[in-house]
Design an enzyme around this catalytic site. Structure first.
Site, PDB file in Angstrom:
ATOM      1  N   LYS A  15       0.821  -1.219   0.000  1.00 60.20           N
ATOM      2  CA  LYS A  15       0.000   0.000   0.000  1.00 60.20           C
ATOM      3  C   LYS A  15       0.854   1.267   0.000  1.00 60.20           C
ATOM      4  O   LYS A  15       0.597   2.197  -0.747  1.00 60.20           O
ATOM      5  CB  LYS A  15      -0.919   0.043   1.236  1.00 60.20           C
ATOM      6  CG  LYS A  15      -1.804  -1.143   1.421  1.00 60.20           C
ATOM      7  CD  LYS A  15      -2.738  -0.951   2.609  1.00 60.20           C
ATOM      8  CE  LYS A  15      -2.053  -0.841   3.948  1.00 60.20           C
ATOM      9  NZ  LYS A  15      -1.362  -2.066   4.405  1.00 60.20           N
ATOM     10  N   ARG A  90      -8.489   1.130  10.218  1.00 64.59           N
ATOM     11  CA  ARG A  90      -7.941  -0.196  10.491  1.00 64.59           C
ATOM     12  C   ARG A  90      -8.848  -0.989  11.414  1.00 64.59           C
ATOM     13  O   ARG A  90      -8.539  -2.133  11.740  1.00 64.59           O
ATOM     14  CB  ARG A  90      -6.601  -0.031  11.168  1.00 64.59           C
ATOM     15  CG  ARG A  90      -5.427  -0.616  10.400  1.00 64.59           C
ATOM     16  CD  ARG A  90      -4.198  -0.172  11.122  1.00 64.59           C
ATOM     17  NE  ARG A  90      -3.000  -0.837  10.848  1.00 64.59           N
ATOM     18  CZ  ARG A  90      -1.992  -0.301  10.166  1.00 64.59           C
ATOM     19  NH1 ARG A  90      -2.131   0.854   9.583  1.00 64.59           N
ATOM     20  NH2 ARG A  90      -0.862  -0.957  10.079  1.00 64.59           N
ATOM     21  N   ARG A 124      12.163  -5.415   4.250  1.00 62.59           N
ATOM     22  CA  ARG A 124      11.825  -4.006   4.067  1.00 62.59           C
ATOM     23  C   ARG A 124      12.852  -3.074   4.728  1.00 62.59           C
ATOM     24  O   ARG A 124      13.342  -3.346   5.820  1.00 62.59           O
ATOM     25  CB  ARG A 124      10.448  -3.764   4.684  1.00 62.59           C
ATOM     26  CG  ARG A 124       9.874  -2.421   4.351  1.00 62.59           C
ATOM     27  CD  ARG A 124       8.401  -2.460   4.386  1.00 62.59           C
ATOM     28  NE  ARG A 124       7.878  -2.377   5.735  1.00 62.59           N
ATOM     29  CZ  ARG A 124       6.589  -2.152   5.984  1.00 62.59           C
ATOM     30  NH1 ARG A 124       5.737  -2.012   4.996  1.00 62.59           N
ATOM     31  NH2 ARG A 124       6.164  -2.095   7.217  1.00 62.59           N
ATOM     32  N   ARG A 157      12.505  -1.137  10.351  1.00 63.06           N
ATOM     33  CA  ARG A 157      11.553  -0.670  11.364  1.00 63.06           C
ATOM     34  C   ARG A 157      11.493  -1.648  12.532  1.00 63.06           C
ATOM     35  O   ARG A 157      11.608  -2.845  12.343  1.00 63.06           O
ATOM     36  CB  ARG A 157      10.158  -0.552  10.740  1.00 63.06           C
ATOM     37  CG  ARG A 157       9.956   0.738  10.000  1.00 63.06           C
ATOM     38  CD  ARG A 157       8.690   0.747   9.184  1.00 63.06           C
ATOM     39  NE  ARG A 157       7.510   0.197   9.811  1.00 63.06           N
ATOM     40  CZ  ARG A 157       6.295   0.220   9.270  1.00 63.06           C
ATOM     41  NH1 ARG A 157       6.120   0.785   8.088  1.00 63.06           N
ATOM     42  NH2 ARG A 157       5.263  -0.298   9.873  1.00 63.06           N
ATOM     43  N   ARG A 168       1.444  -8.435  13.909  1.00 65.08           N
ATOM     44  CA  ARG A 168       0.702  -7.487  13.062  1.00 65.08           C
ATOM     45  C   ARG A 168      -0.260  -8.220  12.135  1.00 65.08           C
ATOM     46  O   ARG A 168      -1.354  -7.736  11.867  1.00 65.08           O
ATOM     47  CB  ARG A 168       1.673  -6.629  12.247  1.00 65.08           C
ATOM     48  CG  ARG A 168       2.342  -5.554  13.101  1.00 65.08           C
ATOM     49  CD  ARG A 168       3.616  -5.076  12.483  1.00 65.08           C
ATOM     50  NE  ARG A 168       3.397  -4.285  11.299  1.00 65.08           N
ATOM     51  CZ  ARG A 168       4.312  -4.119  10.335  1.00 65.08           C
ATOM     52  NH1 ARG A 168       5.473  -4.716  10.413  1.00 65.08           N
ATOM     53  NH2 ARG A 168       4.040  -3.362   9.308  1.00 65.08           N
TER      54      ARG A 168
HETATM   55  P1  AMP Z   1       1.846   1.087   9.247  1.00 62.01           P
HETATM   56  O1  AMP Z   1       3.016   1.885   8.834  1.00 62.01           O
HETATM   57  O2  AMP Z   1       0.594   1.475   8.546  1.00 62.01           O
HETATM   58  O3  AMP Z   1       2.114  -0.404   9.189  1.00 62.01           O
HETATM   59  O4  AMP Z   1       1.572   1.423  10.794  1.00 62.01           O
HETATM   60  C1  AMP Z   1       2.571   1.200  11.779  1.00 62.01           C
HETATM   61  C2  AMP Z   1       1.932   1.120  13.142  1.00 62.01           C
HETATM   62  O5  AMP Z   1       1.273   2.358  13.465  1.00 62.01           O
HETATM   63  C3  AMP Z   1       0.833   0.067  13.294  1.00 62.01           C
HETATM   64  O6  AMP Z   1       1.346  -1.223  13.530  1.00 62.01           O
HETATM   65  C4  AMP Z   1       0.054   0.624  14.475  1.00 62.01           C
HETATM   66  O7  AMP Z   1       0.760   0.421  15.678  1.00 62.01           O
HETATM   67  C5  AMP Z   1       0.077   2.121  14.175  1.00 62.01           C
HETATM   68  N1  AMP Z   1      -1.075   2.505  13.322  1.00 62.01           N
HETATM   69  C6  AMP Z   1      -1.022   2.975  12.056  1.00 62.01           C
HETATM   70  N2  AMP Z   1      -2.251   3.221  11.591  1.00 62.01           N
HETATM   71  C7  AMP Z   1      -3.096   2.907  12.581  1.00 62.01           C
HETATM   72  C8  AMP Z   1      -4.523   2.925  12.713  1.00 62.01           C
HETATM   73  N3  AMP Z   1      -5.317   3.328  11.705  1.00 62.01           N
HETATM   74  N4  AMP Z   1      -5.051   2.524  13.888  1.00 62.01           N
HETATM   75  C9  AMP Z   1      -4.286   2.133  14.917  1.00 62.01           C
HETATM   76  N5  AMP Z   1      -2.938   2.066  14.848  1.00 62.01           N
HETATM   77  C10 AMP Z   1      -2.345   2.451  13.707  1.00 62.01           C
END
Ligand code: AMP
Length: 214
Positions: A15, A90, A124, A157, A168
């Protein structure tokens, strides 16, 4: 063309990479809640300190906090006509809250088998400066470990460790996957095969967007 888009799909479905590319192409903001959290963590803001341990474990930040953050972001001028929401909503409560904030044109569901997702996440690399995403094999930087765009170092990360990746994916299945049906029932869901090269994913995405009545 200014669309209001949601990018759905499991972590590692591609994404973020496609959102970066589409945002440049359409000249609309790429709003990634994950990037916003990471930038707050990097800058040691109160929000960053609050969410640091949650995001490193791979758990979700509480809905209330995340919804308030997105509400605020969508009110900014650059988001007045269109945007790509990457990683939000989410959970079902986040999707319901978004219904009250915006009229979404289409939710793109990035479909990819789980074994591919694991291979992608474990290779990644993320820029420590601008947050741009790379992959050790599939999308390496021009100079090893250096961001093509801003020259900062690339890092793995904290939530891309094997343990956090597994967690996750579990969280995704439980909390986020139900959104596929949620948007299907609203007749705004489009599935996109993201288990193909970047250019093909992007081309299919553009074709899908052409079908949206704007
Ligand atoms: P991502 O980069 O989208 O994988 O997000 C990294 C981390 O940020 C996730 O594993 C969550 O801990 C937090 N996070 C990002 N977006 C959300 C969301 N919409 N709701 C809750 N936590 C989020």
């Amino acid at each position: 063309m200014a669309y209001k888009l949601i990018f759905l799909g499991s972590p590692g479905a591609g994404k973020g990479t496609i959102a970066q590319k589409l945002a440049e192409h359409l000249q609309i903001p790429h709003i990634s809640t994950g990037d916003i959290f990471r930038s707050n963590i990097k800058n040691r803001t109160p929000l960053g300190l609050q969410v640091e341990s949650i995001t490193s474990s791979g758990a979700l930040v509480p809905d209330e906090l995340t919804i308030a953050l997105v509400q605020d972001r969508l009110q900014q001028h650059d988001a007045s006509t269109g945007y790509i929401l990457d990683g939000f909503p989410r959970t079902i409560p986040q999707a319901v809250a978004l219904d009250n904030l915006a009229s979404i044109d289409i939710a793109i569901n990035f479909v990819v088998p789980q074994e591919v997702v694991i291979a992608r996440l474990s290779g990644r690399l993320t820029c420590s400066g601008c947050g741009r995403g790379y992959h050790k094999i599939d999308f390496p930087p021009k100079t090893p470990n250096v961001c093509d765009i801003c020259g900062n170092a690339l890092i793995t990360r904290k939530d891309d460790t094997m343990e956090a990746i597994q967690y996750r994916l579990t969280v995704y299945e439980k909390e986020t996957a139900p959104l596929i049906q949620y948007y299907q029932e609203k007749h705004i869901l489009a599935n996109l095969n993201s288990n193909q090269n970047l250019e093909n994913v992007f081309m299919e995405l553009l074709q899908t967007l052409q079908q949206v009545n704007k």
